[in-house]
Design a protein around this motif. Structure first.
Motif, PDB file in Angstrom:
ATOM      1  N   SER A 191      45.943  73.024  32.867  1.00 54.78           N
ATOM      2  CA  SER A 191      45.198  71.737  33.039  1.00 54.78           C
ATOM      3  C   SER A 191      44.398  71.525  34.153  1.00 54.78           C
ATOM      4  CB  SER A 191      46.016  70.468  32.669  1.00 54.78           C
ATOM      5  OG  SER A 191      47.229  70.569  33.575  1.00 54.78           O
ATOM      6  N   SER A 192      44.793  72.549  35.222  1.00 54.41           N
ATOM      7  CA  SER A 192      44.084  72.526  36.557  1.00 54.41           C
ATOM      8  C   SER A 192      42.433  72.859  36.264  1.00 54.41           C
ATOM      9  CB  SER A 192      44.616  73.386  37.485  1.00 54.41           C
ATOM     10  OG  SER A 192      44.577  74.869  36.908  1.00 54.41           O
ATOM     11  N   ASP A 193      41.901  72.507  37.432  1.00 52.41           N
ATOM     12  CA  ASP A 193      40.205  72.772  37.549  1.00 52.41           C
ATOM     13  C   ASP A 193      39.867  74.210  37.752  1.00 52.41           C
ATOM     14  OD1 ASP A 193      39.610  70.048  37.116  1.00 52.41           O
ATOM     15  OD2 ASP A 193      39.668  69.662  39.095  1.00 52.41           O
ATOM     16  N   ASP A 194      40.865  75.141  38.028  1.00 54.36           N
ATOM     17  CA  ASP A 194      40.739  76.466  38.440  1.00 54.36           C
ATOM     18  C   ASP A 194      41.121  77.414  37.263  1.00 54.36           C
ATOM     19  OD1 ASP A 194      43.326  76.329  39.151  1.00 54.36           O
ATOM     20  OD2 ASP A 194      43.058  77.400  40.922  1.00 54.36           O
ATOM     21  N   GLY A 195      41.859  76.640  36.371  1.00 51.20           N
ATOM     22  CA  GLY A 195      42.526  77.376  35.297  1.00 51.20           C
ATOM     23  C   GLY A 195      43.786  78.337  35.765  1.00 51.20           C
ATOM     24  N   LEU A 196      44.263  78.046  36.848  1.00 48.45           N
ATOM     25  CA  LEU A 196      45.296  78.981  37.177  1.00 48.45           C
ATOM     26  C   LEU A 196      46.429  77.988  37.729  1.00 48.45           C
ATOM     27  CD1 LEU A 196      43.274  81.306  39.698  1.00 48.45           C
ATOM     28  CD2 LEU A 196      44.310  81.727  37.512  1.00 48.45           C
ATOM     29  N   ASP A 197      46.859  77.127  37.234  1.00 45.20           N
ATOM     30  CA  ASP A 197      47.949  76.340  37.181  1.00 45.20           C
ATOM     31  C   ASP A 197      48.595  76.403  35.812  1.00 45.20           C
ATOM     32  OD1 ASP A 197      49.815  75.077  38.498  1.00 45.20           O
ATOM     33  OD2 ASP A 197      48.524  73.157  39.176  1.00 45.20           O
ATOM     34  N   GLY A 198      49.435  77.011  35.389  1.00 45.89           N
ATOM     35  CA  GLY A 198      49.900  77.402  34.160  1.00 45.89           C
ATOM     36  C   GLY A 198      51.007  76.269  33.687  1.00 45.89           C
ATOM     37  N   LYS A 228      51.202  77.919  39.819  1.00 39.75           N
ATOM     38  CA  LYS A 228      49.838  78.775  40.150  1.00 39.75           C
ATOM     39  C   LYS A 228      50.347  80.437  39.730  1.00 39.75           C
ATOM     40  CE  LYS A 228      46.931  76.261  42.253  1.00 39.75           C
ATOM     41  NZ  LYS A 228      45.798  76.126  41.785  1.00 39.75           N
ATOM     42  N   VAL A 229      49.226  80.687  38.910  1.00 39.76           N
ATOM     43  CA  VAL A 229      49.274  81.996  38.395  1.00 39.76           C
ATOM     44  C   VAL A 229      48.425  82.950  39.018  1.00 39.76           C
ATOM     45  CG1 VAL A 229      49.260  83.060  36.341  1.00 39.76           C
ATOM     46  CG2 VAL A 229      50.323  80.894  36.080  1.00 39.76           C
ATOM     47  N   SER A 230      48.645  84.086  39.359  1.00 38.03           N
ATOM     48  CA  SER A 230      47.635  85.044  39.725  1.00 38.03           C
ATOM     49  C   SER A 230      46.740  85.622  38.707  1.00 38.03           C
ATOM     50  CB  SER A 230      48.206  85.968  40.496  1.00 38.03           C
ATOM     51  OG  SER A 230      48.957  86.832  39.800  1.00 38.03           O
ATOM     52  N   MET A 231      45.646  86.127  38.849  1.00 41.42           N
ATOM     53  CA  MET A 231      44.993  86.803  37.874  1.00 41.42           C
ATOM     54  C   MET A 231      45.679  88.097  37.601  1.00 41.42           C
ATOM     55  SD  MET A 231      42.265  85.025  37.104  1.00 41.42           S
ATOM     56  CE  MET A 231      41.702  86.540  35.907  1.00 41.42           C
ATOM     57  N   GLU A 232      46.388  88.759  38.493  1.00 38.62           N
ATOM     58  CA  GLU A 232      47.077  89.934  38.192  1.00 38.62           C
ATOM     59  C   GLU A 232      48.132  89.664  37.046  1.00 38.62           C
ATOM     60  OE1 GLU A 232      45.114  90.462  42.007  1.00 38.62           O
ATOM     61  OE2 GLU A 232      46.328  89.048  41.080  1.00 38.62           O
ATOM     62  N   GLN A 233      48.869  88.545  37.172  1.00 40.92           N
ATOM     63  CA  GLN A 233      49.794  88.258  36.395  1.00 40.92           C
ATOM     64  C   GLN A 233      49.148  88.088  34.878  1.00 40.92           C
ATOM     65  OE1 GLN A 233      53.446  88.176  36.834  1.00 40.92           O
ATOM     66  NE2 GLN A 233      52.803  88.279  34.488  1.00 40.92           N
ATOM     67  N   LEU A 234      47.965  87.161  34.903  1.00 43.31           N
ATOM     68  CA  LEU A 234      47.520  86.734  33.762  1.00 43.31           C
ATOM     69  C   LEU A 234      46.926  88.160  32.991  1.00 43.31           C
ATOM     70  CD1 LEU A 234      45.164  83.939  34.124  1.00 43.31           C
ATOM     71  CD2 LEU A 234      46.797  84.127  32.300  1.00 43.31           C
ATOM     72  N   THR A 245      42.127  72.378  29.883  1.00 46.81           N
ATOM     73  CA  THR A 245      41.862  70.818  29.746  1.00 46.81           C
ATOM     74  C   THR A 245      40.472  70.462  30.399  1.00 46.81           C
ATOM     75  OG1 THR A 245      44.225  70.240  29.687  1.00 46.81           O
ATOM     76  CG2 THR A 245      42.789  68.447  30.258  1.00 46.81           C
ATOM     77  N   SER A 246      40.296  71.185  31.437  1.00 51.49           N
ATOM     78  CA  SER A 246      39.163  70.723  32.595  1.00 51.49           C
ATOM     79  C   SER A 246      37.823  71.513  32.094  1.00 51.49           C
ATOM     80  CB  SER A 246      39.794  71.449  34.004  1.00 51.49           C
ATOM     81  OG  SER A 246      38.520  71.501  34.976  1.00 51.49           O
ATOM     82  N   PRO A 247      36.745  70.730  32.092  1.00 50.55           N
ATOM     83  CA  PRO A 247      35.689  71.429  31.899  1.00 50.55           C
ATOM     84  C   PRO A 247      35.189  72.499  32.981  1.00 50.55           C
ATOM     85  CG  PRO A 247      35.617  69.238  31.496  1.00 50.55           C
ATOM     86  CD  PRO A 247      36.896  69.535  31.892  1.00 50.55           C
ATOM     87  N   GLU A 248      35.495  72.027  34.061  1.00 50.95           N
ATOM     88  CA  GLU A 248      35.339  73.323  35.339  1.00 50.95           C
ATOM     89  C   GLU A 248      36.030  74.429  34.989  1.00 50.95           C
ATOM     90  OE1 GLU A 248      34.640  69.000  36.501  1.00 50.95           O
ATOM     91  OE2 GLU A 248      36.169  69.974  35.731  1.00 50.95           O
ATOM     92  N   ALA A 249      37.301  74.434  34.479  1.00 49.31           N
ATOM     93  CA  ALA A 249      37.973  75.683  34.378  1.00 49.31           C
ATOM     94  C   ALA A 249      37.482  76.262  33.033  1.00 49.31           C
ATOM     95  CB  ALA A 249      39.416  75.103  34.126  1.00 49.31           C
ATOM     96  N   TYR A 250      36.919  75.640  32.061  1.00 51.26           N
ATOM     97  CA  TYR A 250      36.427  76.202  30.884  1.00 51.26           C
ATOM     98  C   TYR A 250      34.963  77.136  31.129  1.00 51.26           C
ATOM     99  CZ  TYR A 250      34.231  76.947  26.413  1.00 51.26           C
ATOM    100  OH  TYR A 250      33.656  77.529  25.090  1.00 51.26           O
ATOM    101  N   ASN A 251      34.210  76.450  32.289  1.00 52.31           N
ATOM    102  CA  ASN A 251      33.066  77.233  32.618  1.00 52.31           C
ATOM    103  C   ASN A 251      33.264  78.369  33.270  1.00 52.31           C
ATOM    104  OD1 ASN A 251      30.140  77.200  32.998  1.00 52.31           O
ATOM    105  ND2 ASN A 251      30.886  76.918  35.158  1.00 52.31           N
ATOM    106  N   GLU A 252      34.443  78.343  34.146  1.00 57.57           N
ATOM    107  CA  GLU A 252      34.768  79.432  35.339  1.00 57.57           C
ATOM    108  C   GLU A 252      35.506  80.691  34.223  1.00 57.57           C
ATOM    109  OE1 GLU A 252      35.984  81.627  38.635  1.00 57.57           O
ATOM    110  OE2 GLU A 252      34.568  80.137  38.473  1.00 57.57           O
ATOM    111  N   VAL A 253      36.417  80.135  33.358  1.00 57.68           N
ATOM    112  CA  VAL A 253      37.045  81.247  32.826  1.00 57.68           C
ATOM    113  C   VAL A 253      36.076  81.957  31.611  1.00 57.68           C
ATOM    114  CG1 VAL A 253      38.656  81.699  30.842  1.00 57.68           C
ATOM    115  CG2 VAL A 253      39.117  80.030  32.710  1.00 57.68           C
ATOM    116  N   THR A 254      34.878  81.151  31.174  1.00 52.37           N
ATOM    117  CA  THR A 254      33.954  81.750  29.973  1.00 52.37           C
ATOM    118  C   THR A 254      32.671  82.523  30.859  1.00 52.37           C
ATOM    119  OG1 THR A 254      32.943  79.875  30.161  1.00 52.37           O
ATOM    120  CG2 THR A 254      34.702  80.132  28.334  1.00 52.37           C
TER     121      THR A 254
END
Length: 336
Positions: A191-198, A228-234, A245-254
């Motif tokens: 639900s975080s804006d960077d998508g890295l808060d799992g 907080k989750v690292s990209m390596e862990q993901l 949840t966040s549109p900002e995170a959705y844009n970043e991830v996609t």
């Protein structure tokens, strides 16, 4: 003399007729008179009571979200906010609450601490504000029971039965689906804006994921709250589906190159969670999770959740938000 006695008995019967004896989930028995004005204790109670009796709410424990103001009837949008009722973050304005003169304060949620500790805390609050305070234990699985309890308490059995049946259908569908799933879809939810808060497995904020039969890739060992989750862990987890949840995170991830090699991104399985007026999975973890079961279940296992999600969403808004959602609005909310 006989006439006086008869009048006395009539008055006594009238008082008894309007008195409501209620035993709450902590075993505290209260004799309540005619209930016309109610104050909820928190977000869960706010949403449940708004579904049942918006016209009886005398104030909120916290300010409504901005989008909720667009969906809730205008008569309640600007009601006074009294603050949190008890606990470490208590900021209740007792004087303002007493001035509003509700007939009862209704607290809902899970039992905090022991039953004895919570009962004493509510008794102390009741003593201070001189207003009855009752507690109804509420969690996702007993949502139908909560509505039926309120129906009897508030004399709104028909409305509450409709609410209960909608929730009951979702929970039964999820229960049946789980018995048929042998290879769960793996899900990462943030639900975080960077998508890295799992949100970790076992956390009630992500309970809908497990309820529909999927597997949350964030293990419970990450803790009881967002972490907080690292990209390596993901990349190690490499989930089938990513929900944000966040549109900002959705844009970043996609769009960002750091995410592009994840299986969910490559397969187009990244989804923006419907969030008007509240996210369909949590925040708050209240009645919005019921439509979340239908939405997420239908998304991940359409053959096990054979519903028209647009029609189901329109039905939910009518029942739970007292709002007539148009088909085009439903499509926009559902990101269809």
């Amino acid at each position: 003399m006989k006439k006086t006695i008869v009048l006395f008995l009539v008055c006594l019967m009238s008082i008894q007729l309007f008195a409501v004896s209620f035993t709450d989930s902590l075993g505290r028995e209260r004799d309540l008179g005619s209930i016309e004005r109610i104050v909820p204790s928190g977000n869960l109670s706010q949403l449940v009571l708004y579904s049942v009796a918006p016209e009886q709410i005398a104030g909120w424990s916290s300010k409504l979200s901005g989008s909720a103001e667009d969906y809730f009837v205008q008569d309640v949008v600007n009601l006074p906010v009294f603050g949190t009722f008890y606990g470490k973050k208590a900021n209740l304005n007792k004087e303002a609450l007493m001035s509003a003169a509700p007939d009862v304060v209704i607290d809902m949620g899970e039992i905090k601490g022991t039953r004895e500790e919570m009962a004493k805390e509510l008794d102390d609050l009741e003593h201070d504000i001189m207003i009855p305070v009752i507690f109804i234990e509420a969690y996702l699985d007993n949502t139908p029971q909560v509505f039926r309890t309120l129906g009897k308490l508030l004399g709104k059995e028909e409305k509450c039965e409709d609410l209960a049946l909608f929730a009951e259908e979702a929970l039964r569908m999820a229960e049946n689906a789980r018995t048929m799933i042998t290879d769960p879809v793996t899900v990462y939810y943030s639900s975080s804006d960077d998508g890295l808060d799992g949100i970790a497995e076992g956390n009630f904020h992500g309970e809908v994921i497990e309820k529909v039969g999927a597997r949350n890739v964030v293990p419970s060992s990450f803790g009881s709250s967002s972490n907080k989750v690292s990209m390596e862990q993901l990349y190690i987890w490499d989930p089938d589906v990513i929900i944000l949840t966040s549109p900002e995170a959705y844009n970043e991830v996609t769009t960002a190159k750091e995410w592009k090699n994840l299986r969910a991104v490559q397969n187009g399985k990244v989804y923006l969670l419907p969030s008007e007026p509240y996210p369909f999975i949590d925040n708050p973890p209240a009645t919005n999770r019921i439509i979340g079961i239908y939405w997420l279940g239908n998304l991940l296992y359409p053959e096990l959740y054979p519903v028209d999600i647009k029609e189901k969403t329109i039905e939910y808004y009518k029942l739970y938000y007292n709002y007539n959602l148009t088909p085009s609005d439903a499509e926009r909310i559902l990101n269809m």
